[in-house]
Design a protein around this motif. Structure first.
Motif, PDB file in Angstrom:
ATOM      1  N   GLU A 148       0.892  -1.054   0.110  1.00 56.63           N
ATOM      2  CA  GLU A 148       0.218   0.111  -0.053  1.00 56.63           C
ATOM      3  C   GLU A 148       0.871   1.350   0.116  1.00 56.63           C
ATOM      4  O   GLU A 148       0.480   2.265  -0.837  1.00 56.63           O
ATOM      5  CB  GLU A 148      -1.061   0.035   1.364  1.00 56.63           C
ATOM      6  CG  GLU A 148      -1.729   1.062   1.425  1.00 56.63           C
ATOM      7  CD  GLU A 148      -2.995   0.881   0.363  1.00 56.63           C
ATOM      8  OE1 GLU A 148      -3.759   2.105   0.348  1.00 56.63           O
ATOM      9  OE2 GLU A 148      -3.301  -0.180   0.041  1.00 56.63           O
ATOM     10  N   HIS A 149       1.725   1.010   0.860  1.00 50.52           N
ATOM     11  CA  HIS A 149       2.786   2.218   0.790  1.00 50.52           C
ATOM     12  C   HIS A 149       3.389   2.731  -0.255  1.00 50.52           C
ATOM     13  O   HIS A 149       3.527   3.878  -1.000  1.00 50.52           O
ATOM     14  CB  HIS A 149       3.569   2.150   2.080  1.00 50.52           C
ATOM     15  CG  HIS A 149       4.972   2.899   2.030  1.00 50.52           C
ATOM     16  ND1 HIS A 149       5.109   4.425   2.334  1.00 50.52           N
ATOM     17  CD2 HIS A 149       6.313   2.887   1.662  1.00 50.52           C
ATOM     18  CE1 HIS A 149       6.317   4.954   2.259  1.00 50.52           C
ATOM     19  NE2 HIS A 149       6.881   3.878   1.892  1.00 50.52           N
ATOM     20  N   GLU A 150       4.034   1.583  -0.966  1.00 51.42           N
ATOM     21  CA  GLU A 150       5.093   1.761  -2.403  1.00 51.42           C
ATOM     22  C   GLU A 150       4.188   2.097  -3.334  1.00 51.42           C
ATOM     23  O   GLU A 150       4.304   2.942  -4.218  1.00 51.42           O
ATOM     24  CB  GLU A 150       5.691   0.545  -2.493  1.00 51.42           C
ATOM     25  CG  GLU A 150       6.655   0.375  -1.194  1.00 51.42           C
ATOM     26  CD  GLU A 150       7.058  -0.936  -1.391  1.00 51.42           C
ATOM     27  OE1 GLU A 150       8.483  -1.287  -0.736  1.00 51.42           O
ATOM     28  OE2 GLU A 150       7.012  -2.020  -2.130  1.00 51.42           O
ATOM     29  N   LEU A 151       2.780   1.607  -3.364  1.00 54.80           N
ATOM     30  CA  LEU A 151       2.073   2.149  -4.545  1.00 54.80           C
ATOM     31  C   LEU A 151       1.506   3.597  -4.465  1.00 54.80           C
ATOM     32  O   LEU A 151       1.517   4.228  -5.538  1.00 54.80           O
ATOM     33  CB  LEU A 151       0.646   1.458  -4.478  1.00 54.80           C
ATOM     34  CG  LEU A 151       0.616  -0.080  -4.686  1.00 54.80           C
ATOM     35  CD1 LEU A 151      -0.612  -0.946  -4.542  1.00 54.80           C
ATOM     36  CD2 LEU A 151       1.207  -0.488  -6.329  1.00 54.80           C
ATOM     37  N   ALA A 152       1.563   4.076  -3.335  1.00 58.14           N
ATOM     38  CA  ALA A 152       1.019   5.614  -3.214  1.00 58.14           C
ATOM     39  C   ALA A 152       2.342   6.293  -3.908  1.00 58.14           C
ATOM     40  O   ALA A 152       2.164   7.582  -4.147  1.00 58.14           O
ATOM     41  CB  ALA A 152       1.175   5.943  -1.605  1.00 58.14           C
ATOM     42  N   ALA A 153       3.582   5.934  -3.951  1.00 58.86           N
ATOM     43  CA  ALA A 153       4.481   6.646  -4.443  1.00 58.86           C
ATOM     44  C   ALA A 153       4.377   6.865  -5.977  1.00 58.86           C
ATOM     45  O   ALA A 153       5.008   7.739  -6.647  1.00 58.86           O
ATOM     46  CB  ALA A 153       6.080   5.915  -4.463  1.00 58.86           C
ATOM     47  N   LEU A 154       3.546   5.951  -6.650  1.00 63.24           N
ATOM     48  CA  LEU A 154       3.213   6.171  -8.065  1.00 63.24           C
ATOM     49  C   LEU A 154       1.781   6.452  -8.331  1.00 63.24           C
ATOM     50  O   LEU A 154       1.462   6.532  -9.573  1.00 63.24           O
ATOM     51  CB  LEU A 154       3.775   4.802  -8.603  1.00 63.24           C
ATOM     52  CG  LEU A 154       5.047   4.098  -8.670  1.00 63.24           C
ATOM     53  CD1 LEU A 154       4.871   2.792  -8.996  1.00 63.24           C
ATOM     54  CD2 LEU A 154       5.862   4.921  -9.803  1.00 63.24           C
ATOM     55  N   GLU A 155       1.128   6.839  -7.320  1.00 67.37           N
ATOM     56  CA  GLU A 155      -0.215   7.093  -7.554  1.00 67.37           C
ATOM     57  C   GLU A 155      -0.337   8.495  -7.920  1.00 67.37           C
ATOM     58  O   GLU A 155       0.389   9.433  -7.517  1.00 67.37           O
ATOM     59  CB  GLU A 155      -0.872   7.104  -6.138  1.00 67.37           C
ATOM     60  CG  GLU A 155      -2.544   7.329  -6.081  1.00 67.37           C
ATOM     61  CD  GLU A 155      -3.500   6.610  -6.837  1.00 67.37           C
ATOM     62  OE1 GLU A 155      -2.963   5.695  -7.745  1.00 67.37           O
ATOM     63  OE2 GLU A 155      -4.603   6.505  -6.506  1.00 67.37           O
ATOM     64  N   GLY A 156      -1.358   8.967  -8.667  1.00 68.10           N
ATOM     65  CA  GLY A 156      -1.674  10.186  -9.130  1.00 68.10           C
ATOM     66  C   GLY A 156      -0.721  10.678 -10.395  1.00 68.10           C
ATOM     67  O   GLY A 156      -0.764  11.876 -10.961  1.00 68.10           O
ATOM     68  N   LEU A 157      -0.039   9.781 -11.193  1.00 69.60           N
ATOM     69  CA  LEU A 157       0.777   9.937 -12.234  1.00 69.60           C
ATOM     70  C   LEU A 157       0.033   9.700 -13.622  1.00 69.60           C
ATOM     71  O   LEU A 157       0.906  10.150 -14.567  1.00 69.60           O
ATOM     72  CB  LEU A 157       2.170   9.316 -11.969  1.00 69.60           C
ATOM     73  CG  LEU A 157       3.037   9.393 -10.883  1.00 69.60           C
ATOM     74  CD1 LEU A 157       4.197   8.574 -10.869  1.00 69.60           C
ATOM     75  CD2 LEU A 157       3.132  10.989 -10.684  1.00 69.60           C
ATOM     76  N   GLY A 158      -1.010   9.506 -13.587  1.00 65.94           N
ATOM     77  CA  GLY A 158      -1.713   9.219 -14.742  1.00 65.94           C
ATOM     78  C   GLY A 158      -1.512   7.566 -15.416  1.00 65.94           C
ATOM     79  O   GLY A 158      -1.945   7.500 -16.652  1.00 65.94           O
ATOM     80  N   LEU A 159      -1.161   6.790 -14.439  1.00 62.19           N
ATOM     81  CA  LEU A 159      -0.701   5.574 -14.894  1.00 62.19           C
ATOM     82  C   LEU A 159      -1.867   4.682 -14.523  1.00 62.19           C
ATOM     83  O   LEU A 159      -2.563   4.950 -13.408  1.00 62.19           O
ATOM     84  CB  LEU A 159       0.660   5.149 -14.281  1.00 62.19           C
ATOM     85  CG  LEU A 159       1.864   5.792 -14.529  1.00 62.19           C
ATOM     86  CD1 LEU A 159       2.782   5.256 -13.720  1.00 62.19           C
ATOM     87  CD2 LEU A 159       2.268   5.781 -15.895  1.00 62.19           C
ATOM     88  N   ASP A 160      -2.223   3.780 -15.673  1.00 61.88           N
ATOM     89  CA  ASP A 160      -3.359   2.711 -15.083  1.00 61.88           C
ATOM     90  C   ASP A 160      -2.695   1.781 -14.022  1.00 61.88           C
ATOM     91  O   ASP A 160      -1.514   1.707 -13.574  1.00 61.88           O
ATOM     92  CB  ASP A 160      -3.829   2.140 -16.434  1.00 61.88           C
ATOM     93  CG  ASP A 160      -2.649   1.190 -16.900  1.00 61.88           C
ATOM     94  OD1 ASP A 160      -2.418   0.108 -16.341  1.00 61.88           O
ATOM     95  OD2 ASP A 160      -2.413   1.274 -18.052  1.00 61.88           O
ATOM     96  N   ASP A 161      -3.808   1.147 -13.178  1.00 56.77           N
ATOM     97  CA  ASP A 161      -3.322   0.265 -12.074  1.00 56.77           C
ATOM     98  C   ASP A 161      -2.326  -0.900 -12.390  1.00 56.77           C
ATOM     99  O   ASP A 161      -1.393  -0.904 -11.877  1.00 56.77           O
ATOM    100  CB  ASP A 161      -4.422  -0.112 -11.717  1.00 56.77           C
ATOM    101  CG  ASP A 161      -5.406   0.524 -10.655  1.00 56.77           C
ATOM    102  OD1 ASP A 161      -4.975   1.761 -10.584  1.00 56.77           O
ATOM    103  OD2 ASP A 161      -6.827   0.386 -10.442  1.00 56.77           O
ATOM    104  N   VAL A 162      -2.635  -1.464 -13.487  1.00 56.28           N
ATOM    105  CA  VAL A 162      -1.524  -2.580 -13.933  1.00 56.28           C
ATOM    106  C   VAL A 162       0.019  -2.004 -14.102  1.00 56.28           C
ATOM    107  O   VAL A 162       0.786  -2.311 -13.788  1.00 56.28           O
ATOM    108  CB  VAL A 162      -2.064  -3.259 -15.192  1.00 56.28           C
ATOM    109  CG1 VAL A 162      -1.157  -4.053 -15.771  1.00 56.28           C
ATOM    110  CG2 VAL A 162      -3.458  -4.151 -14.950  1.00 56.28           C
TER     111      VAL A 162
END
Length: 258
Positions: A148-162
């Motif tokens: 959960e923590h590490e995904l947050a580093a890439l959240e909000g960048l316009g990338l899809d979940d996969v």
């Protein structure tokens, strides 16, 4: 219990999940034993300490029992076997990892770098984690909070979940390889009782007699420049920083423009 046994997800799934999501560090079901006050947490802490000191080859249920001052049979009332123990150990060190805060946002490169640095520090602090094959990670609170923590580093960048998941896997894969190489270099230094500088000083006179720079001009030029820059044959800090920068450059190409 040989090296081939050192894999995550090899134990009984139901019992492992029950132990991973325990509360208060006590066994999930009531069990009697001669050592009052012993908890699953204490057992796992002893196992982690053994692995930190001697690697996974030093980790046996008997050795953990001896460290705790109990019989192996008593230990089995808390953790059913080494396979489950490995999952508990991995989840515990993941749960205890220091984590940077991303609540205030910040540049995405800094966030991903923080994730990479956190994982590198974990591997160097607990080298046995690098030895452990983690194809099926234990789905405990440590693994899930880390993810959960590490995904947050890439959240909000316009990338899809996969793509977010794939990008994180790519970053962590680089860090694992870099840490394994660094730990191997440390092991060579320790086992040979020579630093890179001492090893080079011992071998340089012979190499100068047999090495023909005119035959290998690129190797001579680049090798000399690198040795000067690294202060020896290899610099783990330089290799890590250089490689991570290239990983980040590659991720940047995935981001939507603007």
């Amino acid at each position: 219990m040989g090296r081939e046994k050192n894999s995550s997800g090899a134990g009984d799934p139901a019992r492992t999940l029950e132990l991973l999501w325990r509360e208060g560090g006590t066994p999930p079901t009531s069990r009697r034993g001669p050592r009052q006050g012993l908890t699953v947490d204490a057992v796992v802490d002893a196992a982690i300490a053994l692995a930190d000191e001697g690697g996974l080859d030093a980790l046996t249920m008997r050795a953990v029992a001896q460290r705790l001052g109990v019989t192996p049979m008593t230990l089995y009332t808390y953790v059913p076997g080494k396979a489950e123990m490995l999952d508990l150990m991995l989840d515990t060190v993941f749960l205890r990892m220091p984590r940077a805060g991303f609540a205030d946002g910040g540049p995405w490169r800094a966030r991903v770098t923080a994730v990479a640095d956190e994982n590198r520090a974990l591997y160097l602090r607990h080298p046995w984690v690098v030895e452990l094959r983690v194809h099926r990670p234990p789905l405990g609170p440590g693994v899930m909070s880390k993810y959960e923590h590490e995904l947050a580093a890439l959240e909000g960048l316009g990338l899809d979940d996969v793509t977010i998941d794939s990008a994180l896997t790519h970053v962590l894969g680089f860090v694992l390889v870099a840490a394994r190489t660094e730990l191997d270099a440390r092991a060579v230094d320790r086992e040979s009782a020579l630093s890179d500088g001492e090893w080079w000083a011992a071998h340089e006179p012979l190499l100068n007699r047999v090495f023909d720079e005119s035959r290998f001009p690129l190797a001579a030029r680049v090798g000399e420049a690198s040795a000067v820059a690294y202060g020896g044959l290899y610099s783990p800090d330089h290799a890590y920083a250089f490689g991570l920068a290239r990983v980040l450059d590659g991720l940047a190409a995935l981001l939507p423009r603007g």
